[in-house]
Design a protein around this motif. Sequence first.
Motif, PDB file in Angstrom:
ATOM      1  N   UNK A   1       0.882  -1.206   0.092  1.00 48.27           N
ATOM      2  CA  UNK A   1       0.039  -0.026   0.018  1.00 48.27           C
ATOM      3  C   UNK A   1       0.919   1.170   0.091  1.00 48.27           C
ATOM      4  N   UNK A   2       1.102   1.823  -1.315  1.00 50.59           N
ATOM      5  CA  UNK A   2       1.884   3.349  -1.269  1.00 50.59           C
ATOM      6  C   UNK A   2       1.211   4.035  -2.242  1.00 50.59           C
ATOM      7  N   UNK A   3       1.931   5.077  -2.865  1.00 55.47           N
ATOM      8  CA  UNK A   3       1.147   5.863  -3.752  1.00 55.47           C
ATOM      9  C   UNK A   3       0.869   5.477  -4.868  1.00 55.47           C
ATOM     10  N   UNK A   4       1.566   4.170  -5.416  1.00 55.13           N
ATOM     11  CA  UNK A   4       1.219   3.863  -6.707  1.00 55.13           C
ATOM     12  C   UNK A   4       0.380   2.245  -6.843  1.00 55.13           C
ATOM     13  N   UNK A   5       0.310   1.811  -5.543  1.00 50.57           N
ATOM     14  CA  UNK A   5      -0.471   0.494  -5.512  1.00 50.57           C
ATOM     15  C   UNK A   5      -1.065   0.389  -4.383  1.00 50.57           C
ATOM     16  N   UNK A   6      -2.534  -0.401  -4.394  1.00 49.97           N
ATOM     17  CA  UNK A   6      -3.150  -0.535  -2.780  1.00 49.97           C
ATOM     18  C   UNK A   6      -3.599  -2.038  -3.133  1.00 49.97           C
ATOM     19  N   UNK A   7      -2.976  -2.887  -2.768  1.00 51.20           N
ATOM     20  CA  UNK A   7      -3.169  -4.398  -2.685  1.00 51.20           C
ATOM     21  C   UNK A   7      -4.848  -4.646  -2.391  1.00 51.20           C
ATOM     22  N   UNK A   8      -5.169  -3.937  -1.154  1.00 47.24           N
ATOM     23  CA  UNK A   8      -6.593  -4.083  -0.772  1.00 47.24           C
ATOM     24  C   UNK A   8      -7.549  -3.822  -1.862  1.00 47.24           C
ATOM     25  N   UNK A   9      -7.209  -2.930  -2.649  1.00 51.43           N
ATOM     26  CA  UNK A   9      -8.466  -2.553  -3.730  1.00 51.43           C
ATOM     27  C   UNK A   9      -8.337  -3.625  -4.668  1.00 51.43           C
TER      28      UNK A   9
ATOM     29  N   UNK B   1     -18.410   6.076   1.748  1.00 57.56           N
ATOM     30  CA  UNK B   1     -17.699   7.061   2.295  1.00 57.56           C
ATOM     31  C   UNK B   1     -16.011   7.316   1.847  1.00 57.56           C
ATOM     32  N   UNK B   2     -15.550   6.138   1.462  1.00 55.71           N
ATOM     33  CA  UNK B   2     -14.319   6.278   1.074  1.00 55.71           C
ATOM     34  C   UNK B   2     -14.089   6.743  -0.480  1.00 55.71           C
ATOM     35  N   UNK B   3     -15.379   7.098  -1.225  1.00 59.21           N
ATOM     36  CA  UNK B   3     -15.237   7.578  -2.423  1.00 59.21           C
ATOM     37  C   UNK B   3     -15.514   8.854  -2.329  1.00 59.21           C
ATOM     38  N   UNK B   4     -15.704   9.786  -1.242  1.00 60.28           N
ATOM     39  CA  UNK B   4     -15.931  10.972  -0.884  1.00 60.28           C
ATOM     40  C   UNK B   4     -14.829  11.781  -0.598  1.00 60.28           C
TER      41      UNK B   4
ATOM     42  N   UNK C   1      -8.423   8.513   2.395  1.00 58.90           N
ATOM     43  CA  UNK C   1      -8.848   7.049   2.574  1.00 58.90           C
ATOM     44  C   UNK C   1      -8.257   6.117   2.221  1.00 58.90           C
ATOM     45  N   UNK C   2      -7.184   6.441   1.430  1.00 62.75           N
ATOM     46  CA  UNK C   2      -6.334   5.591   0.267  1.00 62.75           C
ATOM     47  C   UNK C   2      -5.630   4.344   1.247  1.00 62.75           C
ATOM     48  N   UNK C   3      -5.016   4.989   2.668  1.00 56.64           N
ATOM     49  CA  UNK C   3      -4.081   4.105   3.136  1.00 56.64           C
ATOM     50  C   UNK C   3      -4.986   3.438   4.117  1.00 56.64           C
TER      51      UNK C   3
END
Length: 159
Positions: A75-83, A102-105, A119-121
Amino acid sequence: MKNSIMTLFSVSILLSTIAAFSHAAEVATLRDNTSIDTQKQPKAMPNVENTDIKHQRNYPMQPPIIPHKVRNYQIDLKVNKCMSCHSRKRTDESQAPMVSVTHYMDRDGNFLAEVSPRRYFCSQCHVPQLDTEPLVENTFVDMDTLMKEKAQKAKAEKE
């Protein structure tokens, strides 16, 4: 006069320090009464539950607990494995719950096409569940349970 005040002050500090150390045996510490010159064997780290079973929350507005291992998730600025499983586009395929809307607001309440940067991290709020016993008793009851109990009570009163 000034020297006698300083002497009196020094004596009072000394006496309070002695009193504090004489009661030290009564104070709970993280060392569990192990002397300072002894290296204690640390307890084993508990395992992360990897059941994918959703857990009940422990307090209002608690972020959901991660019910699986996330070790080595990038999980960093380029990749978020959770997503890769929890994004809107991937939930049909992965069968994982989608992250909350709410994570898309953004902070002004506007909806975004992608997860909001604030909400990215994920691991700032969400943590894996460990296979341990609770440290303290928790009597929290979530709102859904309270509403079900109220509905059942109302139904029983009608009958």
